[in-house]
Write a protein that holds these residues in place. Structure first.
Motif, PDB file in Angstrom:
ATOM      1  N   LEU A  88     -59.600  30.528  14.695  1.00 20.19           N
ATOM      2  CA  LEU A  88     -60.499  30.065  15.751  1.00 20.19           C
ATOM      3  C   LEU A  88     -60.506  31.018  16.937  1.00 20.19           C
ATOM      4  N   MET A  89     -59.303  31.402  17.425  1.00 23.91           N
ATOM      5  CA  MET A  89     -59.214  32.255  18.606  1.00 23.91           C
ATOM      6  C   MET A  89     -59.746  33.661  18.326  1.00 23.91           C
ATOM      7  N   SER A  90     -59.409  34.218  17.172  1.00 22.84           N
ATOM      8  CA  SER A  90     -59.891  35.563  16.848  1.00 22.84           C
ATOM      9  C   SER A  90     -61.404  35.568  16.677  1.00 22.84           C
ATOM     10  N   ASP A  91     -61.950  34.486  16.123  1.00 22.57           N
ATOM     11  CA  ASP A  91     -63.402  34.407  15.957  1.00 22.57           C
ATOM     12  C   ASP A  91     -64.093  34.309  17.318  1.00 22.57           C
ATOM     13  N   ILE A  92     -63.489  33.581  18.246  1.00 15.99           N
ATOM     14  CA  ILE A  92     -64.046  33.515  19.609  1.00 15.99           C
ATOM     15  C   ILE A  92     -64.090  34.903  20.237  1.00 15.99           C
ATOM     16  N   LEU A  93     -63.014  35.696  20.028  1.00 15.12           N
ATOM     17  CA  LEU A  93     -62.984  37.055  20.571  1.00 15.12           C
ATOM     18  C   LEU A  93     -64.040  37.933  19.912  1.00 15.12           C
ATOM     19  N   VAL A  94     -64.256  37.746  18.606  1.00 14.56           N
ATOM     20  CA  VAL A  94     -65.301  38.505  17.908  1.00 14.56           C
ATOM     21  C   VAL A  94     -66.670  38.201  18.515  1.00 14.56           C
ATOM     22  N   ILE A  95     -66.943  36.931  18.757  1.00 15.30           N
ATOM     23  CA  ILE A  95     -68.237  36.526  19.327  1.00 15.30           C
ATOM     24  C   ILE A  95     -68.392  37.053  20.753  1.00 15.30           C
ATOM     25  N   LEU A  96     -67.325  36.944  21.558  1.00 12.80           N
ATOM     26  CA  LEU A  96     -67.385  37.447  22.936  1.00 12.80           C
ATOM     27  C   LEU A  96     -67.625  38.950  22.958  1.00 12.80           C
ATOM     28  N   SER A  97     -66.961  39.667  22.042  1.00 10.11           N
ATOM     29  CA  SER A  97     -67.140  41.116  21.968  1.00 10.11           C
ATOM     30  C   SER A  97     -68.554  41.467  21.514  1.00 10.11           C
ATOM     31  N   TYR A  98     -69.076  40.698  20.576  1.00  8.52           N
ATOM     32  CA  TYR A  98     -70.430  40.953  20.054  1.00  8.52           C
ATOM     33  C   TYR A  98     -71.479  40.814  21.153  1.00  8.52           C
ATOM     34  N   PHE A  99     -71.312  39.818  22.026  1.00 10.61           N
ATOM     35  CA  PHE A  99     -72.275  39.591  23.105  1.00 10.61           C
ATOM     36  C   PHE A  99     -71.868  40.278  24.412  1.00 10.61           C
ATOM     37  N   HIS A 100     -70.795  41.115  24.346  1.00 12.96           N
ATOM     38  CA  HIS A 100     -70.333  41.885  25.512  1.00 12.96           C
ATOM     39  C   HIS A 100     -70.010  40.982  26.694  1.00 12.96           C
ATOM     40  N   ILE A 101     -69.314  39.887  26.425  1.00 14.76           N
ATOM     41  CA  ILE A 101     -68.953  38.927  27.475  1.00 14.76           C
ATOM     42  C   ILE A 101     -67.542  39.222  27.975  1.00 14.76           C
ATOM     43  N   THR A 102     -67.391  39.300  29.289  1.00 22.37           N
ATOM     44  CA  THR A 102     -66.069  39.518  29.888  1.00 22.37           C
ATOM     45  C   THR A 102     -65.489  38.181  30.335  1.00 22.37           C
ATOM     46  N   MET A 103     -64.207  38.210  30.714  1.00 19.10           N
ATOM     47  CA  MET A 103     -63.557  36.989  31.178  1.00 19.10           C
ATOM     48  C   MET A 103     -62.491  37.317  32.204  1.00 19.10           C
ATOM     49  N   GLN A 104     -62.051  36.290  32.921  1.00 18.05           N
ATOM     50  CA  GLN A 104     -60.978  36.449  33.890  1.00 18.05           C
ATOM     51  C   GLN A 104     -59.693  36.855  33.177  1.00 18.05           C
ATOM     52  N   PHE A 105     -58.913  37.687  33.844  1.00 17.14           N
ATOM     53  CA  PHE A 105     -57.706  38.218  33.219  1.00 17.14           C
ATOM     54  C   PHE A 105     -56.721  37.104  32.827  1.00 17.14           C
ATOM     55  N   GLY A 106     -56.608  36.071  33.690  1.00 20.48           N
ATOM     56  CA  GLY A 106     -55.661  34.990  33.397  1.00 20.48           C
ATOM     57  C   GLY A 106     -55.984  34.281  32.085  1.00 20.48           C
ATOM     58  N   LEU A 107     -57.259  34.066  31.826  1.00 17.10           N
ATOM     59  CA  LEU A 107     -57.667  33.428  30.575  1.00 17.10           C
ATOM     60  C   LEU A 107     -57.359  34.330  29.384  1.00 17.10           C
ATOM     61  N   CYS A 108     -57.544  35.627  29.565  1.00 20.68           N
ATOM     62  CA  CYS A 108     -57.234  36.582  28.498  1.00 20.68           C
ATOM     63  C   CYS A 108     -55.741  36.578  28.177  1.00 20.68           C
ATOM     64  N   VAL A 109     -54.902  36.428  29.197  1.00 15.89           N
ATOM     65  CA  VAL A 109     -53.456  36.360  28.974  1.00 15.89           C
ATOM     66  C   VAL A 109     -53.099  35.147  28.125  1.00 15.89           C
ATOM     67  N   ILE A 110     -53.717  34.005  28.437  1.00 16.89           N
ATOM     68  CA  ILE A 110     -53.454  32.783  27.667  1.00 16.89           C
ATOM     69  C   ILE A 110     -53.854  32.973  26.207  1.00 16.89           C
ATOM     70  N   ILE A 111     -55.025  33.579  25.986  1.00 23.12           N
ATOM     71  CA  ILE A 111     -55.477  33.829  24.614  1.00 23.12           C
ATOM     72  C   ILE A 111     -54.521  34.771  23.898  1.00 23.12           C
ATOM     73  N   TYR A 112     -54.076  35.818  24.607  1.00 24.09           N
ATOM     74  CA  TYR A 112     -53.146  36.761  23.985  1.00 24.09           C
ATOM     75  C   TYR A 112     -51.833  36.091  23.612  1.00 24.09           C
ATOM     76  N   ILE A 113     -51.309  35.249  24.494  1.00 25.46           N
ATOM     77  CA  ILE A 113     -50.044  34.558  24.213  1.00 25.46           C
ATOM     78  C   ILE A 113     -50.179  33.684  22.964  1.00 25.46           C
ATOM     79  N   LEU A 114     -51.279  32.929  22.873  1.00 24.00           N
ATOM     80  CA  LEU A 114     -51.489  32.061  21.715  1.00 24.00           C
ATOM     81  C   LEU A 114     -51.598  32.874  20.431  1.00 24.00           C
ATOM     82  N   LEU A 115     -52.390  33.953  20.474  1.00 22.87           N
ATOM     83  CA  LEU A 115     -52.570  34.776  19.282  1.00 22.87           C
ATOM     84  C   LEU A 115     -51.279  35.487  18.882  1.00 22.87           C
TER      85      LEU A 115
END
Length: 306
Positions: free
Chosen positions: A69-96
């Motif tokens: 689920l998380m990796s697919d969300i990153l694929v979609i965000l990358s495909y649409f060139h969507i950025t995010m706040q660094f804190g949210l990215c840290v949470i995603i990285y920790i989970l992955l």
């Protein structure tokens, strides 16, 4: 003429990326549906959530589902060139990062459970009780969190304050400031997988010795245990190859961007998604008790409590 060729080449590349993203969505959806069905089946019988190997199986299913689920969300965000706040990215990285290690460490624990069941049957009930399983799960998550903690500790020591306020595309590369950080991350991962591979080989050798001395039903059981250990080893091998993919992709990126896109897509399918669909094959289909419950639940909608 050159401009037309460039436009045509760019359009072809974009069309190829579109097709790859669609295929990834279909595969992730299929795997998530299968995992959801297996998780529901797991909770359909008391026997499953009071038996160590099935509880650990459920842990891998939950971990793999979260990774998908998380990796697919990153694929979609990358495909649409969507950025995010660094804190949210840290949470995603920790989970992955946590789930990336939880799955192979749990597979190793499942291998040890098979070793105890076959080589130490008289102590199996004591060592693999429900309470021991809960302790084992805590140990698994504790061990799996160590690489993430170490890696992020060096990152926070190196990052400047302004870095935390920037919006970026979320990927593991933004956490690496120095080459040695990438090498450290790779070294920790390979150390873990070396220990896990040694554990699986040790279990395989011990079970094989018992298999040679066994007869009748015991021999059939030990052979099945050997096949399970081999499949766990193959699954770990795919996870280990995943660690080498960034180095291969980085080298190819310097030579040919289109080839880089193709190799990165191949690596994602083969070494990221494939290991996450082997758990249902190993325990969801090969285990007779679980397969019978799965078939009953899927085809007849039966819900029985033991």
């Amino acid at each position: 003429m050159a401009d037309n060729d460039s436009v045509a080449g760019g359009g072809s590349l974009r069309r190829q990326i579109n097709e790859q993203v669609i295929i990834v969505q279909l595969l992730v959806l299929i795997f998530l549906c299968i995992n959801l069905l297996l998780i529901v089946t797991f909770f359909s019988k008391v026997f499953f959530y009071t038996t160590m190997r099935y509880i650990l199986f459920a842990v891998t299913l939950l971990s793999d589902s979260l990774i998908l689920l998380m990796s697919d969300i990153l694929v979609i965000l990358s495909y649409f060139h969507i950025t995010m706040q660094f804190g949210l990215c840290v949470i995603i990285y920790i989970l992955l990062s946590l789930c990336t290690f939880v799955t192979p460490v749990t597979l190793t624990a499942m291998t040890l459970e098979r070793y105890v069941a076959i080589c130490m049957p008289l102590r199996h009930a004591e060592l693999c009780s429900t309470r021991s399983t809960l302790h084992c799960i805590l140990i698994i998550h504790g061990l799996s969190s160590v690489p993430c903690i170490v890696f992020l500790s060096f990152f926070f020591a190196s990052a400047t304050h302004s870095f935390y306020t920037q919006e970026r595309k979320c990927s593991v590369e933004i956490f690496i400031f120095h080459t040695w950080q990438g090498h450290l991350r790779s070294a920790m991962s390979q150390f873990y997988f070396l220990i896990m591979c040694i554990t699986i080989v040790f279990s395989y050798v011990k079970i094989m010795k018992v298999a040679k001395a066994a007869s009748g039903d015991n021999k059939r059981s030990t052979r099945k245990g050997l096949r399970t250990v081999v499949l766990h080893g193959f699954q770990l091998l795919l996870c280990l190859i995943q660690l080498w993919c960034p180095f291969i992709e980085g080298a190819v990126f310097q030579m040919d961007f289109i080839l880089f896109i193709q190799i990165r897509y191949f690596n994602y399918i083969m070494f990221y998604l494939s290991p996450r669909c082997l758990s249902p094959l190993i325990y969801g289909l090969r285990d007779e008790i679980f397969f019978h419950a799965l078939k009953s639940y899927a085809l007849c909608g039966l819900y029985k409590k033991q």
